[in-house]
Write a protein that holds these residues in place. Structure first.
Motif, short mmCIF file in Angstrom:
data_model
loop_
_atom_site.label_atom_id
_atom_site.label_comp_id
_atom_site.label_asym_id
_atom_site.label_seq_id
_atom_site.Cartn_x
_atom_site.Cartn_y
_atom_site.Cartn_z
N PRO A 1 0.84 -1.21 0.00
CA PRO A 1 0.00 0.00 0.00
C PRO A 1 0.87 1.26 0.00
O PRO A 1 1.97 1.26 0.55
N VAL A 2 0.36 2.29 -0.63
CA VAL A 2 1.04 3.59 -0.68
C VAL A 2 0.17 4.57 0.08
O VAL A 2 -0.97 4.83 -0.30
N TYR A 3 0.71 5.08 1.18
CA TYR A 3 -0.01 6.05 2.01
C TYR A 3 0.65 7.41 1.88
O TYR A 3 1.86 7.52 1.73
N GLY A 4 -0.15 8.45 1.96
CA GLY A 4 0.37 9.81 1.95
C GLY A 4 -0.71 10.77 2.38
O GLY A 4 -1.90 10.54 2.10
N ASP A 5 -0.32 11.82 3.05
CA ASP A 5 -1.25 12.83 3.53
C ASP A 5 -2.41 12.19 4.29
O ASP A 5 -3.58 12.50 4.06
N ARG A 6 -2.07 11.23 5.14
CA ARG A 6 -3.03 10.52 5.99
C ARG A 6 -4.13 9.79 5.21
O ARG A 6 -5.26 9.66 5.68
N ALA A 7 -3.80 9.33 4.00
CA ALA A 7 -4.79 8.62 3.18
C ALA A 7 -4.12 7.45 2.44
O ALA A 7 -2.92 7.48 2.17
N TYR A 8 -4.91 6.47 2.11
CA TYR A 8 -4.48 5.33 1.31
C TYR A 8 -4.59 5.77 -0.15
O TYR A 8 -5.68 5.88 -0.69
N LEU A 9 -3.47 6.05 -0.78
CA LEU A 9 -3.46 6.62 -2.13
C LEU A 9 -3.60 5.58 -3.22
O LEU A 9 -4.39 5.75 -4.15
N CYS A 10 -2.79 4.54 -3.14
CA CYS A 10 -2.81 3.51 -4.18
C CYS A 10 -2.10 2.27 -3.66
O CYS A 10 -1.61 2.24 -2.53
N CYS A 11 -2.06 1.25 -4.50
CA CYS A 11 -1.46 -0.01 -4.10
C CYS A 11 -0.58 -0.53 -5.23
O CYS A 11 -0.97 -0.51 -6.40
N LEU A 12 0.58 -0.98 -4.87
CA LEU A 12 1.49 -1.63 -5.80
C LEU A 12 1.26 -3.14 -5.67
O LEU A 12 1.39 -3.69 -4.57
N VAL A 13 0.84 -3.78 -6.77
CA VAL A 13 0.58 -5.21 -6.78
C VAL A 13 1.65 -5.86 -7.65
O VAL A 13 1.83 -5.48 -8.81
N ILE A 14 2.35 -6.82 -7.09
CA ILE A 14 3.42 -7.53 -7.79
C ILE A 14 3.06 -9.01 -7.78
O ILE A 14 2.63 -9.54 -6.76
N TRP A 15 3.23 -9.67 -8.94
CA TRP A 15 3.00 -11.11 -8.93
C TRP A 15 3.93 -11.83 -9.88
O TRP A 15 4.40 -11.29 -10.86
N LYS A 16 4.19 -13.07 -9.46
CA LYS A 16 5.01 -13.98 -10.24
C LYS A 16 4.23 -15.28 -10.40
O LYS A 16 3.36 -15.59 -9.58
N THR A 17 4.57 -16.04 -11.41
CA THR A 17 3.91 -17.32 -11.64
C THR A 17 4.93 -18.44 -11.49
O THR A 17 6.10 -18.19 -11.19
N GLY A 18 4.47 -19.65 -11.68
CA GLY A 18 5.38 -20.78 -11.57
C GLY A 18 5.80 -21.06 -10.15
O GLY A 18 6.81 -21.71 -9.91
N GLY A 19 5.02 -20.55 -9.19
CA GLY A 19 5.36 -20.76 -7.79
C GLY A 19 6.56 -19.96 -7.32
O GLY A 19 7.04 -20.17 -6.21
N GLN A 20 7.05 -19.04 -8.15
CA GLN A 20 8.22 -18.25 -7.76
C GLN A 20 7.81 -17.16 -6.78
O GLN A 20 6.85 -16.44 -7.00
N ARG A 21 8.56 -17.05 -5.73
CA ARG A 21 8.28 -16.11 -4.65
C ARG A 21 8.99 -14.77 -4.89
O ARG A 21 10.05 -14.73 -5.49
N LEU A 22 8.41 -13.72 -4.36
CA LEU A 22 9.09 -12.43 -4.30
C LEU A 22 10.10 -12.53 -3.17
O LEU A 22 9.74 -12.81 -2.02
N GLU A 23 11.36 -12.33 -3.49
CA GLU A 23 12.43 -12.46 -2.49
C GLU A 23 12.50 -11.20 -1.63
O GLU A 23 11.97 -10.16 -1.99
#
Length: 160
Positions: free
Chosen positions: A117-139
């Motif tokens: 999540p991206v917060y700023g000025d006391r508000a939830y501004l946006c969200c960064l969504v990252i995904w991988k396939t093949g069962g690969q994890r975000l390190e």
């Protein structure tokens, strides 16, 4: 550690590359994709797409076209993003609808999603969504890059 610092420096170069011009969300997304091997989506808490990038290595073959046609995330992911309070790493989703088209079942049942999540000025501004396939994890070093990109996004949003 040296590689992570190099990648962080490359990500943060978005500031020096735009000294005399406004930095856009696309600029941040492009900088992140230059240092991260994953699919990337930046969206509002309501699911409106602000930036998308499909990494060829983790492509389903259909997402890029659906990303460019869609203006919002599909229902299941939109609900996850809306309820997000803190970052989440490597969340598995099995037998889920396509991220961008609710009436189509995703062909990749082994995707792992991470949310920043991206917060700023006391508000939830946006969200960064990252995904991988093949069962690969975000390190963990990739998660640091994503948290840094979220901080950069907050700084850019507060300058606007």
């Amino acid at each position: 550690m040296g590689e992570l610092l190099t990648r962080l420096s490359k990500l943060h170069s978005v500031f020096s590359d735009h000294l005399f011009a406004d930095i856009t969300l696309s600029d941040i997304g492009d900088a992140l994709r230059s240092v991260l091997d994953a699919n990337i989506c930046l969206c509002t808490p309501e699911g409106e797409l602000l930036y998308t990038h499909e990494c060829a290595r983790f492509s389903c073959g259909h997402a890029q076209q659906r990303m460019s046609d869609a203006q919002k995330l599909s229902g299941f992911l939109k609900e996850r993003v809306r309820a997000l309070l803190a970052y989440q790493l490597n969340v598995p989703f099995t037998a889920h609808p396509c991220l961008f088209e609710s009436d189509v079942l995703c062909r990749q049942h082994d995707a792992l999603f991470s949310f920043f999540p991206v917060y700023g000025d006391r508000a939830y501004l946006c969200c960064l969504v990252i995904w991988k396939t093949g069962g690969q994890r975000l390190e963990s070093d990739e998660a640091v890059l994503c948290e840094s990109a979220a901080a950069v996004t907050c700084m850019v949003a507060s300058r606007a």
